[in-house]
Motif scaffolding. Sequence first.
Motif, short mmCIF file in Angstrom:
data_model
loop_
_atom_site.label_atom_id
_atom_site.label_comp_id
_atom_site.label_asym_id
_atom_site.label_seq_id
_atom_site.Cartn_x
_atom_site.Cartn_y
_atom_site.Cartn_z
N GLY A 129 6.83 -8.38 6.49
CA GLY A 129 6.74 -7.09 6.93
C GLY A 129 6.28 -5.98 5.86
O GLY A 129 5.85 -4.99 6.22
N ARG A 130 7.06 -6.12 4.86
CA ARG A 130 6.71 -4.99 3.94
C ARG A 130 5.39 -5.15 3.10
O ARG A 130 4.54 -4.18 2.86
N LEU A 147 2.78 -6.48 5.12
CA LEU A 147 1.94 -5.89 6.15
C LEU A 147 1.92 -4.30 6.26
O LEU A 147 0.99 -3.80 6.46
N GLY A 148 3.23 -3.72 5.61
CA GLY A 148 3.30 -2.31 5.60
C GLY A 148 2.14 -1.75 4.47
O GLY A 148 1.35 -0.69 4.78
N ALA A 167 4.15 -3.57 11.62
CA ALA A 167 5.07 -3.81 10.28
C ALA A 167 6.54 -3.16 10.49
O ALA A 167 7.69 -3.65 9.97
N ARG A 201 8.69 -5.35 12.60
CA ARG A 201 9.00 -6.71 11.96
C ARG A 201 10.40 -6.26 10.97
O ARG A 201 11.32 -6.91 10.86
N SER A 202 9.98 -5.03 10.22
CA SER A 202 11.20 -4.73 9.08
C SER A 202 12.35 -4.37 9.70
O SER A 202 13.38 -4.80 9.42
N ASN A 214 11.16 -0.14 5.27
CA ASN A 214 9.83 -0.31 4.99
C ASN A 214 9.18 0.93 5.00
O ASN A 214 8.87 1.58 5.86
N ALA A 253 5.36 1.06 5.94
CA ALA A 253 4.92 1.23 7.14
C ALA A 253 4.93 2.65 7.55
O ALA A 253 4.12 3.14 8.62
#
Length: 140
Positions: free
Chosen positions: A67-68, A70-71, A92, A95-96, A103, A106
Amino acid sequence: MILAGGGICVLPYALFALGGGGDTLGFDALARGFAITGTVVIIMGVMVFGLSVLQAVLSGRWNRSQGRMLGAVALVLAVLASVVGLVLGCVARARSKKAGVPNGFAVAAIVVGWTTAALTVLLWALVLLVSNYAASVQYP
């Protein structure tokens, strides 16, 4: 680096337009040099970004903090393609949040995505206004 390369590519055209035109033969050589330099900087930025993603995948950090990561990707894309970065930033963040991890990337991607989208709309509106005005002016 990617944004700096884009700025380098656009700089001579902006200066030419602000200066009111002039010697186009000299401008072509100047613009070509800036375009080559800007393209090299963009390619280097993409390579650095790709290598950092590859390092994260190989070191195993990709699975732990997807997630991070993706952020971070969303933040870069929010600057380059606002809507894509905005959507990825929301994914993201979700997800985080689900994992219980903060995050900042994100959140920054969401803010930058909305900002760049708004600036893009304003810029296009300005271009349309200026072009309509230029078309309606009677030149002697």
